[in-house]
Design a protein around this motif. Structure first.
Motif, PDB file in Angstrom:
ATOM      1  N   ILE A   1       0.364  -5.835  11.782  1.00  0.00           N
ATOM      2  CA  ILE A   1       0.694  -5.086  10.568  1.00  0.00           C
ATOM      3  C   ILE A   1      -0.422  -4.115  10.206  1.00  0.00           C
ATOM      4  O   ILE A   1      -0.165  -2.982   9.771  1.00  0.00           O
ATOM      5  CB  ILE A   1       0.976  -6.064   9.409  1.00  0.00           C
ATOM      6  CG1 ILE A   1       2.299  -6.798   9.662  1.00  0.00           C
ATOM      7  CG2 ILE A   1       1.030  -5.335   8.076  1.00  0.00           C
ATOM      8  CD1 ILE A   1       2.626  -7.851   8.619  1.00  0.00           C
ATOM      9  N   VAL A   2      -1.670  -4.530  10.386  1.00  0.00           N
ATOM     10  CA  VAL A   2      -2.803  -3.653  10.070  1.00  0.00           C
ATOM     11  C   VAL A   2      -2.772  -2.395  10.931  1.00  0.00           C
ATOM     12  O   VAL A   2      -2.911  -1.269  10.432  1.00  0.00           O
ATOM     13  CB  VAL A   2      -4.128  -4.418  10.250  1.00  0.00           C
ATOM     14  CG1 VAL A   2      -5.302  -3.454  10.320  1.00  0.00           C
ATOM     15  CG2 VAL A   2      -4.339  -5.392   9.100  1.00  0.00           C
ATOM     16  N   VAL A   3      -2.579  -2.573  12.241  1.00  0.00           N
ATOM     17  CA  VAL A   3      -2.531  -1.413  13.140  1.00  0.00           C
ATOM     18  C   VAL A   3      -1.370  -0.500  12.776  1.00  0.00           C
ATOM     19  O   VAL A   3      -1.517   0.729  12.682  1.00  0.00           O
ATOM     20  CB  VAL A   3      -2.415  -1.881  14.606  1.00  0.00           C
ATOM     21  CG1 VAL A   3      -2.216  -0.686  15.534  1.00  0.00           C
ATOM     22  CG2 VAL A   3      -3.660  -2.658  15.018  1.00  0.00           C
TER      23      VAL A   3
ATOM     24  N   GLN B   1       6.580  -1.820   3.595  1.00  0.00           N
ATOM     25  CA  GLN B   1       5.415  -2.618   3.246  1.00  0.00           C
ATOM     26  C   GLN B   1       5.790  -3.822   2.389  1.00  0.00           C
ATOM     27  O   GLN B   1       5.155  -4.877   2.481  1.00  0.00           O
ATOM     28  CB  GLN B   1       4.391  -1.751   2.511  1.00  0.00           C
ATOM     29  CG  GLN B   1       3.781  -0.646   3.362  1.00  0.00           C
ATOM     30  CD  GLN B   1       2.993  -1.201   4.535  1.00  0.00           C
ATOM     31  OE1 GLN B   1       3.458  -1.195   5.668  1.00  0.00           O
ATOM     32  NE2 GLN B   1       1.807  -1.687   4.268  1.00  0.00           N
ATOM     33  N   MET B   2       6.811  -3.668   1.554  1.00  0.00           N
ATOM     34  CA  MET B   2       7.221  -4.783   0.708  1.00  0.00           C
ATOM     35  C   MET B   2       7.700  -5.960   1.554  1.00  0.00           C
ATOM     36  O   MET B   2       7.266  -7.105   1.363  1.00  0.00           O
ATOM     37  CB  MET B   2       8.331  -4.347  -0.249  1.00  0.00           C
ATOM     38  CG  MET B   2       8.818  -5.465  -1.166  1.00  0.00           C
ATOM     39  SD  MET B   2      10.134  -4.948  -2.280  1.00  0.00           S
ATOM     40  CE  MET B   2      11.482  -4.687  -1.110  1.00  0.00           C
ATOM     41  N   PHE B   3       8.577  -5.686   2.516  1.00  0.00           N
ATOM     42  CA  PHE B   3       9.105  -6.769   3.340  1.00  0.00           C
ATOM     43  C   PHE B   3       8.048  -7.316   4.296  1.00  0.00           C
ATOM     44  O   PHE B   3       8.019  -8.520   4.578  1.00  0.00           O
ATOM     45  CB  PHE B   3      10.333  -6.288   4.113  1.00  0.00           C
ATOM     46  CG  PHE B   3      11.530  -6.045   3.230  1.00  0.00           C
ATOM     47  CD1 PHE B   3      12.103  -7.079   2.517  1.00  0.00           C
ATOM     48  CD2 PHE B   3      12.074  -4.774   3.112  1.00  0.00           C
ATOM     49  CE1 PHE B   3      13.200  -6.861   1.698  1.00  0.00           C
ATOM     50  CE2 PHE B   3      13.169  -4.545   2.298  1.00  0.00           C
ATOM     51  CZ  PHE B   3      13.735  -5.589   1.586  1.00  0.00           C
ATOM     52  N   GLU B   4       7.192  -6.439   4.805  1.00  0.00           N
ATOM     53  CA  GLU B   4       6.093  -6.926   5.639  1.00  0.00           C
ATOM     54  C   GLU B   4       5.163  -7.825   4.832  1.00  0.00           C
ATOM     55  O   GLU B   4       4.702  -8.860   5.318  1.00  0.00           O
ATOM     56  CB  GLU B   4       5.300  -5.748   6.222  1.00  0.00           C
ATOM     57  CG  GLU B   4       5.907  -5.152   7.470  1.00  0.00           C
ATOM     58  CD  GLU B   4       4.979  -4.158   8.136  1.00  0.00           C
ATOM     59  OE1 GLU B   4       3.988  -3.742   7.492  1.00  0.00           O
ATOM     60  OE2 GLU B   4       5.234  -3.782   9.289  1.00  0.00           O
TER      61      GLU B   4
ATOM     62  N   ALA C   1      -7.606 -14.269   0.270  1.00  0.00           N
ATOM     63  CA  ALA C   1      -7.949 -13.024  -0.417  1.00  0.00           C
ATOM     64  C   ALA C   1      -8.344 -11.938   0.577  1.00  0.00           C
ATOM     65  O   ALA C   1      -7.970 -10.767   0.422  1.00  0.00           O
ATOM     66  CB  ALA C   1      -9.084 -13.276  -1.412  1.00  0.00           C
ATOM     67  N   VAL C   2      -9.086 -12.310   1.621  1.00  0.00           N
ATOM     68  CA  VAL C   2      -9.516 -11.332   2.627  1.00  0.00           C
ATOM     69  C   VAL C   2      -8.310 -10.768   3.372  1.00  0.00           C
ATOM     70  O   VAL C   2      -8.189  -9.545   3.574  1.00  0.00           O
ATOM     71  CB  VAL C   2     -10.514 -11.972   3.604  1.00  0.00           C
ATOM     72  CG1 VAL C   2     -10.771 -11.049   4.791  1.00  0.00           C
ATOM     73  CG2 VAL C   2     -11.826 -12.280   2.898  1.00  0.00           C
ATOM     74  N   MET C   3      -7.385 -11.637   3.780  1.00  0.00           N
ATOM     75  CA  MET C   3      -6.207 -11.176   4.509  1.00  0.00           C
ATOM     76  C   MET C   3      -5.317 -10.308   3.628  1.00  0.00           C
ATOM     77  O   MET C   3      -4.790  -9.277   4.078  1.00  0.00           O
ATOM     78  CB  MET C   3      -5.426 -12.379   5.044  1.00  0.00           C
ATOM     79  CG  MET C   3      -6.194 -13.196   6.067  1.00  0.00           C
ATOM     80  SD  MET C   3      -5.266 -14.590   6.749  1.00  0.00           S
ATOM     81  CE  MET C   3      -4.157 -13.735   7.867  1.00  0.00           C
TER      82      MET C   3
ATOM     83  N   PHE D   1      -4.477  -6.228   4.167  1.00  0.00           N
ATOM     84  CA  PHE D   1      -3.102  -5.741   4.155  1.00  0.00           C
ATOM     85  C   PHE D   1      -2.920  -4.649   3.104  1.00  0.00           C
ATOM     86  O   PHE D   1      -2.211  -3.662   3.325  1.00  0.00           O
ATOM     87  CB  PHE D   1      -2.135  -6.893   3.874  1.00  0.00           C
ATOM     88  CG  PHE D   1      -0.717  -6.446   3.652  1.00  0.00           C
ATOM     89  CD1 PHE D   1       0.080  -6.074   4.718  1.00  0.00           C
ATOM     90  CD2 PHE D   1      -0.186  -6.385   2.372  1.00  0.00           C
ATOM     91  CE1 PHE D   1       1.388  -5.644   4.519  1.00  0.00           C
ATOM     92  CE2 PHE D   1       1.121  -5.963   2.166  1.00  0.00           C
ATOM     93  CZ  PHE D   1       1.901  -5.597   3.242  1.00  0.00           C
ATOM     94  N   ALA D   2      -3.579  -4.819   1.957  1.00  0.00           N
ATOM     95  CA  ALA D   2      -3.395  -3.873   0.853  1.00  0.00           C
ATOM     96  C   ALA D   2      -4.094  -2.541   1.088  1.00  0.00           C
ATOM     97  O   ALA D   2      -3.610  -1.498   0.631  1.00  0.00           O
ATOM     98  CB  ALA D   2      -3.890  -4.499  -0.456  1.00  0.00           C
ATOM     99  N   VAL D   3      -5.221  -2.545   1.798  1.00  0.00           N
ATOM    100  CA  VAL D   3      -6.030  -1.322   1.888  1.00  0.00           C
ATOM    101  C   VAL D   3      -5.797  -0.528   3.169  1.00  0.00           C
ATOM    102  O   VAL D   3      -6.220   0.632   3.247  1.00  0.00           O
ATOM    103  CB  VAL D   3      -7.540  -1.645   1.772  1.00  0.00           C
ATOM    104  CG1 VAL D   3      -7.837  -2.352   0.469  1.00  0.00           C
ATOM    105  CG2 VAL D   3      -8.025  -2.468   2.957  1.00  0.00           C
ATOM    106  N   THR D   4      -5.142  -1.118   4.173  1.00  0.00           N
ATOM    107  CA  THR D   4      -5.033  -0.408   5.451  1.00  0.00           C
ATOM    108  C   THR D   4      -4.171   0.847   5.351  1.00  0.00           C
ATOM    109  O   THR D   4      -4.525   1.894   5.903  1.00  0.00           O
ATOM    110  CB  THR D   4      -4.464  -1.337   6.535  1.00  0.00           C
ATOM    111  OG1 THR D   4      -3.331  -2.043   6.014  1.00  0.00           O
ATOM    112  CG2 THR D   4      -5.503  -2.320   7.006  1.00  0.00           C
TER     113      THR D   4
END
Length: 245
Positions: A100-102, A131-134, A153-155, A159-162
């Motif tokens: 998901i990050v990539v 992004q919502m469903f992911e 929190a890290v994960m 996900f939020a900033v990528t």
């Protein structure tokens, strides 16, 4: 993108590179998934309580430490099975997060680099649903993995900033990044195909298959049919978004 008319016919339009790269990516994901699970399982068998202590409450720990000799082997087998299942959930969460990050960075770069207002509106609309469903899928995997709150929190942070990071990167590269240039099409196309293959594998093998083969689903044909209908409806909706954008 790899079949764009902006690319040379030979070889890009003479071979389905998108599907081929996605297939290779899915196979490589299978290899990583299998090897990582094997390594984690061996470590879990050698030290079954080392990395999963945080998954148990104090009451559960007390019960585990004071059980009698009666049924000891059965209890240990159940604990080992629970430990291995927990490790499996953690592998799934890590691999899914990576894919998901990539994928999110690539989408963000596409949004930030484009100068077409109509394209941006469509991409943002699709991005919100996407992004919502992911996020829902990844959040469920993280909860199943029973990480400590710091790791959760890290994960969630990554996900939020990528995607915003990808947008900023795309804006910074907008002067040199040409959306229809061969280099850009090939690079973005290969990255999209790779992340697509990874996400297809994760969704079918580690998420959908695990749910549909579960005990609750197998006991109800009606529930299976409803779930299949929901999967097909969701796939159709995302296909419409892809066609629209």
């Amino acid at each position: 993108m790899l079949s764009s008319h902006c690319l040379n016919d030979d070889p890009w339009n003479k071979f389905p590179f998108t599907g081929f790269v996605a297939m290779i990516s899915a196979v490589l994901t299978l290899m990583v998934d299998s090897i990582t699970t094997s390594v984690f399982s061996r470590s879990g068998k050698e030290e079954p309580h080392a990395d999963v202590a945080s998954a148990y409450t104090p009451d559960q720990e007390m019960g585990r430490s004071h059980h009698g000799d009666h049924g000891l082997n059965l209890s240990d087998d159940k604990e080992l099975g629970s430990t291995l299942q927990l490790l499996r959930y953690r592998v799934i969460a890590i691999v899914l997060e990576l894919g998901i990050v990539v994928h999110s960075i690539v989408i963000g770069v596409s949004v930030g680099a484009t100068n077409n207002t109509c394209t941006i509106k469509g991409l943002i609309a699709a991005l919100c649903f996407h992004q919502m469903f992911e996020g829902m899928g990844l959040g469920g995997c993280i909860l199943q993995a029973k990480y400590e709150w710091v790791k959760k929190a890290v994960m969630a942070f990554f996900f939020a900033v990528t995607t915003p990071f990808g947008v900023v990167l795309g804006m910074a590269l907008s002067k040199t990044y040409k959306e229809n240039s061969p280099d850009s099409l090939i690079t973005v196309g290969l990255l999209n195909a790779s992340s697509g293959g990874l996400l297809i594998y994760m969704s079918l093998v580690d998420l959908l298959a695990a749910d549909f083969m579960g005990q609750k689903m197998q006991q109800s044909i009606k529930l299976q049919l409803k779930s299949y209908a929901a999967v097909l409806l969701g796939s159709g909706g995302m296909a419409v978004l892809a066609k629209w954008t």
